[in-house]
Scaffold this active site. Structure first.
Site, PDB file in Angstrom:
ATOM      1  N   GLY A   1      85.995  -2.306  66.195  1.00 45.79           N
ATOM      2  CA  GLY A   1      85.635  -3.452  67.008  1.00 45.79           C
ATOM      3  C   GLY A   1      86.258  -4.733  66.486  1.00 45.79           C
ATOM      4  O   GLY A   1      86.912  -4.750  65.431  1.00 45.79           O
TER       5      GLY A   1
ATOM      6  N   GLY B   1      84.383   1.419  65.798  1.00 54.00           N
ATOM      7  CA  GLY B   1      84.231   1.450  67.250  1.00 54.00           C
ATOM      8  C   GLY B   1      85.070   2.515  67.922  1.00 54.00           C
ATOM      9  O   GLY B   1      84.737   2.981  69.015  1.00 54.00           O
TER      10      GLY B   1
ATOM     11  N   GLU C   1      82.058   0.875  57.429  1.00 53.04           N
ATOM     12  CA  GLU C   1      81.270  -0.361  57.519  1.00 53.04           C
ATOM     13  C   GLU C   1      80.715  -0.859  56.191  1.00 53.04           C
ATOM     14  O   GLU C   1      80.535  -2.076  56.003  1.00 53.04           O
ATOM     15  CB  GLU C   1      80.134  -0.178  58.532  1.00 53.04           C
ATOM     16  CG  GLU C   1      80.582  -0.160  59.984  1.00 53.04           C
ATOM     17  CD  GLU C   1      81.184   1.173  60.424  1.00 53.04           C
ATOM     18  OE1 GLU C   1      81.696   1.244  61.563  1.00 53.04           O
ATOM     19  OE2 GLU C   1      81.137   2.151  59.641  1.00 53.04           O
TER      20      GLU C   1
ATOM     21  N   ASP D   1      77.570   2.284  63.091  1.00 52.07           N
ATOM     22  CA  ASP D   1      76.851   2.145  64.362  1.00 52.07           C
ATOM     23  C   ASP D   1      77.620   2.900  65.446  1.00 52.07           C
ATOM     24  O   ASP D   1      78.178   3.945  65.179  1.00 52.07           O
ATOM     25  CB  ASP D   1      76.624   0.668  64.696  1.00 52.07           C
ATOM     26  CG  ASP D   1      77.915  -0.100  64.972  1.00 52.07           C
ATOM     27  OD1 ASP D   1      78.940   0.206  64.342  1.00 52.07           O
ATOM     28  OD2 ASP D   1      77.913  -1.005  65.825  1.00 52.07           O
TER      29      ASP D   1
END
Length: 357
Positions: A72, A121, A144, A152
């Protein structure tokens, strides 16, 4: 037949022909990193094709040779958190997680080509597709904890279902998977050599016999070599079954395996709070009933980090802004992370719920 269409600013290309909707992420210089507008465009194309009688399957790939999607737009997240724009932060994750669920629940099979870099992402795009293809160039990861954050995009749903304690290992250490690892860990279904991807794309449209996407991929599928993750299962399962990150690190040092020792050393550079929360997140995801439940958990955690944890801004600063690669974590070591911090993270309730009525 649906007319070919190019969406928005051409960062996502959408067109359909011969029963196949084709989505291409088109930011090759950024390894097709996702921003909010790209996510909106992907969702719009999938909505348009969902009830289109001329579309029976969807192909998802990335422009360029470097990868499907590097993740992302973390720099935008950094700017929004620093500016206190938490509504924008929440809106981005709501949009992205809705897309992740849409891919997982889509009525037509989605074939994702996770060729090259597919991280963060990008896992949320490829990992929930019906048919997940990797190549000899694939590099998959949930990185992350390197930026003071937590996996996530439904990543913990996949991590929680990896063999043994492989999920805890991948999640806390940011380890990168090759094609064999990705298939072994349950992040991919098929290994197709990159030289055959063009033929696979053609076959999806020309309906070579057999006709379904899963069967078509088998025409190009090769058996991966033995995964390193499989080779390392002994020490991974023993060490990452420990209750806490400090105990995991102690076990890694005591394991007597060079890879285990190297893993312990790498963990000293990662975010202590991020690792602690991530360890618990994977274990809770393992017991969850489905992807949507896990996405709700992840949404609460990412908003907790964005709202309360300076490590997130510090980690992005060190990796992507100043690029000094020397984050100053607070607390500085895994042993200093209070158990109450982990409890607080999972008790946090965002002001805006993930699923809006």
């Amino acid at each position: 037949m649906t007319e070919p269409v190019v969406l928005g600013n051409q960062a996502v290309l959408a067109r359909s022909a011969a029963g196949v909707g084709h989505l291409t992420l088109n930011r090759p210089r950024a390894i097709n990193a996702l921003d909010d507008e790209m996510i909106t465009q992907i969702r719009a194309a999938l909505d348009a094709w969902r009830d289109d009688a001329d579309v029976q399957s969807v192909l998802l790939d990335g422009a360029g040779e470097r990868g499907l999607c590097a993740g992302g737009d973390v720099r935008a997240l950094y700017d929004q958190v620093r500016a206190g724009q938490l509504d924008l932060v929440a809106g981005f994750f709501q949009n992205e997680y809705t897309m992740n669920a849409q891919i997982a629940e889509y009525r037509h099979p989605i074939v994702a080509l996770a060729d090259g870099v597919t991280m963060g992402g990008g896992i949320g795009l490829a990992g929930h597709a019906a048919v997940r293809v990797v190549t000899e160039r694939s590099k998959l990861a949930m990185p992350e904890t390197r930026i003071g954050f937590t996996p996530d995009v439904g990543g913990t749903w996949l991590l929680g279902r990896a063999p043994g304690r492989v999920g805890e290992f991948l999640a806390t250490t940011c380890a990168t998977m090759d094609a064999a690892d990705a298939v072994y860990a349950g992040f991919a279904d098929h290994l197709v050599p990159s030289a055959h991807l063009g033929d696979l794309r053609d076959a999806l449209q020309t309906r070579a016999d057999p006709g379904g996407p899963s069967e078509l991929v088998l025409l190009f599928d090769e058996t991966p070599e033995t995964s390193n993750l499989e080779r390392w299962r002994g020490w991974i399962d023993e060490c990452f079954a420990a209750d806490t990150v400090p105990e995991i690190i102690d076990r890694l040092h005591a394991a007597g395996d060079p890879e285990a020792t190297a893993t312990a050393e790498r963990m000293t550079d990662l975010a202590p709070t991020g690792m602690a929360v991530t360890l618990e997140s994977v274990r809770r995801a393992r017991a969850a009933s489905g992807l949507r439940e896990v996405l709700v958990q992840e949404y609460g955690l990412v908003m907790w980090f964005a709202t309360t944890q300076p490590d997130l801004v510090e980690g992005i600063r060190a990796q992507l802004v100043d690029k000094d690669r020397t984050p100053r974590w607070n607390p500085a070591t895994p042993a200093e992370v209070p158990a109450a911090t982990i409890a607080d993270a999972f008790a946090f309730v965002p002001e805006r719920p993930l699923w809006q009525d």
